[in-house]
Scaffold this motif. Structure first.
Motif, PDB file in Angstrom:
ATOM      1  N   UNK A 199      62.396   2.282  57.892  1.00 56.86           N
ATOM      2  CA  UNK A 199      62.098   1.775  59.227  1.00 56.86           C
ATOM      3  C   UNK A 199      63.144   2.294  60.210  1.00 56.86           C
ATOM      4  N   UNK A 200      63.068   1.843  61.424  1.00 57.44           N
ATOM      5  CA  UNK A 200      63.961   2.307  62.482  1.00 57.44           C
ATOM      6  C   UNK A 200      64.856   1.165  62.941  1.00 57.44           C
ATOM      7  N   UNK A 201      66.089   1.498  63.339  1.00 60.46           N
ATOM      8  CA  UNK A 201      67.023   0.505  63.875  1.00 60.46           C
ATOM      9  C   UNK A 201      67.706   1.094  65.107  1.00 60.46           C
ATOM     10  N   UNK A 202      67.842   0.253  66.105  1.00 57.17           N
ATOM     11  CA  UNK A 202      68.392   0.709  67.383  1.00 57.17           C
ATOM     12  C   UNK A 202      69.564  -0.188  67.787  1.00 57.17           C
ATOM     13  N   UNK A 203      70.642   0.432  68.300  1.00 53.14           N
ATOM     14  CA  UNK A 203      71.822  -0.294  68.765  1.00 53.14           C
ATOM     15  C   UNK A 203      72.097   0.117  70.202  1.00 53.14           C
ATOM     16  N   UNK A 204      72.196  -0.864  71.070  1.00 56.87           N
ATOM     17  CA  UNK A 204      72.286  -0.618  72.504  1.00 56.87           C
ATOM     18  C   UNK A 204      73.433  -1.431  73.110  1.00 56.87           C
ATOM     19  N   UNK A 205      73.833  -1.081  74.325  1.00 58.52           N
ATOM     20  CA  UNK A 205      74.866  -1.826  75.028  1.00 58.52           C
ATOM     21  C   UNK A 205      74.227  -2.931  75.874  1.00 58.52           C
ATOM     22  N   UNK A 212      69.728  -6.293  60.971  1.00 63.64           N
ATOM     23  CA  UNK A 212      70.344  -5.958  62.236  1.00 63.64           C
ATOM     24  C   UNK A 212      69.975  -6.932  63.336  1.00 63.64           C
ATOM     25  N   UNK A 213      69.388  -8.033  63.014  1.00 60.01           N
ATOM     26  CA  UNK A 213      68.982  -8.927  64.066  1.00 60.01           C
ATOM     27  C   UNK A 213      69.893 -10.108  64.085  1.00 60.01           C
ATOM     28  N   UNK A 214      70.153 -10.468  63.161  1.00 60.49           N
ATOM     29  CA  UNK A 214      70.985 -11.528  62.989  1.00 60.49           C
ATOM     30  C   UNK A 214      72.220 -10.878  63.277  1.00 60.49           C
ATOM     31  N   UNK A 215      71.695 -10.198  62.204  1.00 66.62           N
ATOM     32  CA  UNK A 215      71.611 -10.175  62.613  1.00 66.62           C
ATOM     33  C   UNK A 215      72.836 -10.435  63.223  1.00 66.62           C
ATOM     34  N   UNK A 244      53.866 -10.003  53.809  1.00 65.28           N
ATOM     35  CA  UNK A 244      54.042 -11.184  54.635  1.00 65.28           C
ATOM     36  C   UNK A 244      53.066 -11.307  55.775  1.00 65.28           C
ATOM     37  N   UNK A 245      52.305 -10.257  56.075  1.00 62.62           N
ATOM     38  CA  UNK A 245      51.295 -10.330  57.119  1.00 62.62           C
ATOM     39  C   UNK A 245      51.852 -10.457  58.515  1.00 62.62           C
ATOM     40  N   UNK A 246      52.900  -9.712  58.840  1.00 58.84           N
ATOM     41  CA  UNK A 246      53.506  -9.792  60.178  1.00 58.84           C
ATOM     42  C   UNK A 246      52.633  -9.099  61.214  1.00 58.84           C
ATOM     43  N   UNK A 247      52.485  -9.763  62.346  1.00 59.13           N
ATOM     44  CA  UNK A 247      51.715  -9.203  63.447  1.00 59.13           C
ATOM     45  C   UNK A 247      52.590  -8.907  64.662  1.00 59.13           C
ATOM     46  N   UNK A 248      53.544  -9.803  64.932  1.00 61.92           N
ATOM     47  CA  UNK A 248      54.329  -9.674  66.161  1.00 61.92           C
ATOM     48  C   UNK A 248      55.643 -10.429  66.000  1.00 61.92           C
ATOM     49  N   UNK A 288      63.747  -5.902  63.989  1.00 66.56           N
ATOM     50  CA  UNK A 288      63.049  -6.811  63.089  1.00 66.56           C
ATOM     51  C   UNK A 288      61.575  -6.438  62.964  1.00 66.56           C
ATOM     52  N   UNK A 289      60.953  -6.110  64.095  1.00 68.27           N
ATOM     53  CA  UNK A 289      59.537  -5.747  64.045  1.00 68.27           C
ATOM     54  C   UNK A 289      59.337  -4.452  63.275  1.00 68.27           C
ATOM     55  N   UNK A 290      60.244  -3.483  63.454  1.00 66.75           N
ATOM     56  CA  UNK A 290      60.126  -2.228  62.728  1.00 66.75           C
ATOM     57  C   UNK A 290      60.216  -2.461  61.223  1.00 66.75           C
ATOM     58  N   UNK A 291      61.169  -3.309  60.814  1.00 67.15           N
ATOM     59  CA  UNK A 291      61.302  -3.605  59.386  1.00 67.15           C
ATOM     60  C   UNK A 291      60.091  -4.376  58.863  1.00 67.15           C
ATOM     61  N   UNK A 292      59.702  -5.410  59.598  1.00 66.72           N
ATOM     62  CA  UNK A 292      58.614  -6.275  59.135  1.00 66.72           C
ATOM     63  C   UNK A 292      57.313  -5.498  58.971  1.00 66.72           C
TER      64      UNK A 292
END
Length: 235
Positions: A82-88, A8-11, A112-116, A102-106
């Motif tokens: 995970x969570x996904x959000x769609x906004x205007x 959803x980020x790309x996307x 992969x060791x995602x921090x931020x 992306x952060x919620x999925x990661x």
């Protein structure tokens, strides 16, 4: 090389390009590409987005969803939830909250060791992720297409350049992700209620070598996933 399922980020693209009309049927380009997966070649015809272009989602994506993602070829791997959000946005168009999604999925994937994760403030087409062990992952959308078949089906195809920076070297790869979303029933009979429905998705991903390595660019890895989006209940 780390591959992120960035559904959803790309996307994101801009305006739907191809429609299927009931009385004048025309094949969907992205539906045809879906049918030949995994026999893909590098998508040379995909359009490069402009700096500020973003993917405009149909109105039925609006809100916050609980997403379940399951790799089809690995039944023993636990699904990622995970969570996904769609906004205007400021123009009133419905877009994905890229940084949040992306952060919620990661973080939910626990690999992969995602921090931020941070968006590039100048363009919705770039993101940066800080990883453990002094590593950084840069992702840039370099091609995308989208098709809104009707009010129930939406297809996206995006090509992403991934650069993994480590203290020793940088690794480059290209990831294509085609996703077909459909409204589906929220009850056991799978009946679609106009005011209460899930979104079901099929996601097809191919990883190609870095640009310029091969004259004929065939995928070096392919993967298929099933997605289910259920509206988040805050009650």
């Amino acid at each position: 090389m780390i591959s992120i399922l960035i559904i959803f980020t790309y996307a994101g693209p801009a305006i739907a390009e191809t429609f299927l009309e009931i009385n004048n049927f025309q094949p969907s380009n992205l539906s045809e590409r879906k049918l030949i997966w995994p026999d893909w070649r590098f998508p040379s015809s995909i359009k490069r987005p402009r700096l500020k272009d973003d993917l405009i989602y149909p109105d039925w994506f609006e809100g916050v969803w609980d997403v379940t993602s399951q790799i089809v070829s690995d039944q023993y791997q636990e699904p990622i939830i995970h969570s996904a959000k769609f906004i205007h946005n400021t123009f009133g168009n419905l877009i994905a909250d890229r940084e949040y999604n992306t952060q919620s999925y990661a973080l939910s994937s626990k690999t992969g060791g995602f921090l931020l994760v941070k968006n590039d403030p100048k363009s919705p087409n770039r993101q940066f992720a800080k990883l453990t062990e002094d590593r950084y992952l840069e992702t840039k959308i370099i091609g995308r297409r989208q098709e809104e078949i009707d009010n129930n089906i939406f297809i996206t195809d995006e090509l992403i350049l991934q650069i993994l920076h480590t203290p020793e070297l940088s690794r480059v790869s290209q990831v294509e992700t085609l996703t077909e979303f459909k409204k589906c029933g929220s009850n056991q009979k799978n009946e679609i209620n106009l005011s209460d429905f899930n979104i079901c998705g099929e996601q097809f991903q191919a990883i190609y070598n870095q640009p310029g390595q091969n004259l004929i660019s065939l995928p070096i890895k392919t993967e298929k996933s099933k997605l289910i989006l259920r509206k988040t209940n805050y009650d």
